[in-house]
Scaffold this motif. Structure first.
Motif, mmCIF file in Angstrom:
data_model
loop_
_atom_site.group_PDB
_atom_site.id
_atom_site.type_symbol
_atom_site.label_atom_id
_atom_site.label_comp_id
_atom_site.label_asym_id
_atom_site.label_seq_id
_atom_site.Cartn_x
_atom_site.Cartn_y
_atom_site.Cartn_z
ATOM 1 N N PHE B 86 0.829 -1.211 0.000
ATOM 2 C CA PHE B 86 0.000 0.000 0.000
ATOM 3 C C PHE B 86 0.864 1.262 0.000
ATOM 4 N N CYS B 89 2.028 1.835 -3.416
ATOM 5 C CA CYS B 89 0.947 2.398 -4.264
ATOM 6 C C CYS B 89 0.810 3.899 -4.006
ATOM 7 N N ASN B 93 1.225 6.640 -6.584
ATOM 8 C CA ASN B 93 -0.152 6.966 -6.970
ATOM 9 C C ASN B 93 -0.664 6.057 -8.083
ATOM 10 N N TYR B 95 -2.836 2.335 -8.432
ATOM 11 C CA TYR B 95 -3.623 1.395 -7.635
ATOM 12 C C TYR B 95 -4.125 0.214 -8.462
ATOM 13 N N SER B 100 -9.545 -3.146 -3.064
ATOM 14 C CA SER B 100 -10.145 -2.272 -2.057
ATOM 15 C C SER B 100 -9.959 -2.867 -0.654
ATOM 16 N N ILE B 103 -6.326 -2.305 0.509
ATOM 17 C CA ILE B 103 -6.108 -0.895 0.888
ATOM 18 C C ILE B 103 -6.744 -0.617 2.244
ATOM 19 N N ARG B 144 -4.081 10.812 -3.317
ATOM 20 C CA ARG B 144 -4.935 10.272 -4.397
ATOM 21 C C ARG B 144 -5.395 11.387 -5.331
ATOM 22 N N GLY B 276 -11.081 1.708 0.993
ATOM 23 C CA GLY B 276 -10.300 1.327 -0.185
ATOM 24 C C GLY B 276 -11.015 1.652 -1.490
ATOM 25 N N PHE B 279 -10.034 4.857 -3.497
ATOM 26 C CA PHE B 279 -8.848 4.901 -4.350
ATOM 27 C C PHE B 279 -9.160 4.356 -5.741
ATOM 28 N N LEU B 280 -10.105 3.425 -5.824
ATOM 29 C CA LEU B 280 -10.432 2.791 -7.095
ATOM 30 C C LEU B 280 -11.546 3.534 -7.837
#
Lengths: 287, 287
Positions: B86, B89, B93, B95, B100, B103, B144, B276, B279-280
């Motif tokens: 993590f 990542c 930046n 992912y 999820s 994270i 992010r 998480g 981030f996605l």
């Protein structure tokens, strides 16, 4: 001190069975707590605090290394003189011979005496003074309105059904006023909760159905090391809350911050008043 | 432990100069704090707690008579495995190779390790864990979004002019999305503040202009004497807040309460998700 705490537990039990908050027995317990706190504090030294609040002097009670929260000196003196008269007004629910200032000062003394005694005897205990103050104010509203409050309301909205926990609510009945009474020792940034609860009642039950009557002790903050007292006020935020969240009908203080008093004259003209006003304007408010 | 607190002070300074919250130096401080907390906790005993939360097991770290807050066991194990991945990542930046769940668990471990270390070493200190968590989450959003947040907004409204203090706000620019990110360790009844702040932003700047992204660690409460853990959830109130105060776009949890997850399927369908997910789904959210 042990006796004060025993009485406090009795008071809590009376208040939690809300049917008893208004009762004469509850009033008698409050009077006894006041007398014991006064006797306890009378044996202590006082120390003047450096006041950063314009036109107000503050002191604290002291016992060895312990020091109480700040107490407004002139309000305290006026209050001590008027507590017996105020208790008699409350007992008879007659307010013809007492002024708003006298009521406010007497309530201040009853509240702050208990808080100061706890400050001296208990370590960093914020919960006990807060609970005492909430129930004390609840009792005083209940005496004036001549009705016990509720702290929950039913929600019936199509397929949604449940119970909403609330601050004190006094419902005078069908087609009559309903009062929504949040109570806090002081507010700082948490005060937005009060407007949010009002917004929720407005949304669920209709705007104007509940009059929001927020009641607060003071906005002082005491630095016990520096022996200094300041007042923390956020008048600009309050105006935004009143404009963009919900409308409170009254904000009552026992030790009123001057900065908030000025909001009576600025848009959106928030009605900030001494708590004593409530006892004298109640008949007008209930319409 | 002393070293952890020195780093914590550095982290706070970096965060308070908000221009630095996103920086690589801030990330390095967080990584060092994580490593030191992990080393500190690895030397301690663990004790299983009696879990009153369905399908979740909790433990606490123990040192002599001190006991940490409750820690979700399976989340902690998954997190420990994934923290290095993590951090990498976050540094890049990117992912694409992390889920999820991974994270969420990694963030949980980074947050809860610091909280647990403070629980063990400091007496009833709630402020330090809360501040650390707020800045940690602020840093992760900033990485992010690739932008530092602000914590105040200008208010210009006819003859009213001033500054409104806010939670983290990320403003992507003219005609772009703006994110409003309140952060808390847990909510209980204070959560109404989050909806109220959203309502205020909607009122002042226009509904829909700020997406409310509330981010929270967990809703567990640990009884340290009974060594028992419960989860405190108020789903009915949340539905009322979402219907009658304002609309939050997302509520992200690290240790998600099942009861709140179900709000995704009930009216008014509040979107409660694992942290998480942010981030996605960020590219979709910013539109």
């Amino acid at each position: 001190m042990r006796e004060i705490l025993v009485l406090y537990e009795q008071f809590k039990r009376k208040a939690q069975i809300l049917g008893d908050l208004k009762s004469d027995e509850t009033l008698s317990i409050i009077i006894k707590i006041f007398e014991l706190c006064t006797a306890f504090l009378d044996r202590l030294e006082r120390t003047a605090l450096k006041s950063k609040v314009a036109d107000k002097d503050y002191f604290s009670f002291v016992k060895a290394s312990k020091i109480s929260r700040a107490i407004n000196e002139s309000l305290y003196m006026l209050g001590i003189e008027n507590v017996p008269k105020f208790f008699s007004c409350i007992r008879n629910n007659k307010y013809g011979d007492i002024s708003s200032e006298q009521i406010t000062a007497a309530c201040y003394v009853i509240a702050i005496n208990f808080c100061a005694a706890i400050d001296i005897e208990k370590d960093r205990n914020q919960k006990t003074p807060g609970t005492f103050f909430e129930y004390l104010i609840g009792h005083l509203y209940a005496r004036r309105i001549q009705m016990n409050p509720t702290t929950k309301l039913s929600v019936l909205n199509l397929d949604m059904e449940g119970t909403l926990p609330t601050d004190f609510v006094f419902d005078l009945g069908k087609n009559e006023m309903k009062f929504h009474v949040p109570v806090k020792l002081s507010t700082r940034e948490r005060v937005i909760q009060v407007w949010a609860h009002q917004k929720l009642l407005d949304g669920i039950y209709g705007t104007g159905r509940f009059l929001g009557m927020f009641t607060c002790l003071a906005e002082t903050k005491t630095d016990k090391n520096k022996r200094e007292v300041v007042e923390i006020c956020l008048p600009f935020q309050w105006r935004l809350y009143q404009m963009f969240i919900a409308q409170l009908t009254r904000i009552y203080y026992l030790d009123m911050p001057k900065i908030y008093e000025r909001l009576n004259d600025e848009f959106p003209k928030i009605r900030v008043a001494k708590f004593g006003d409530f006892f004298l304007e109640y008949d007008t408010l209930k319409g």
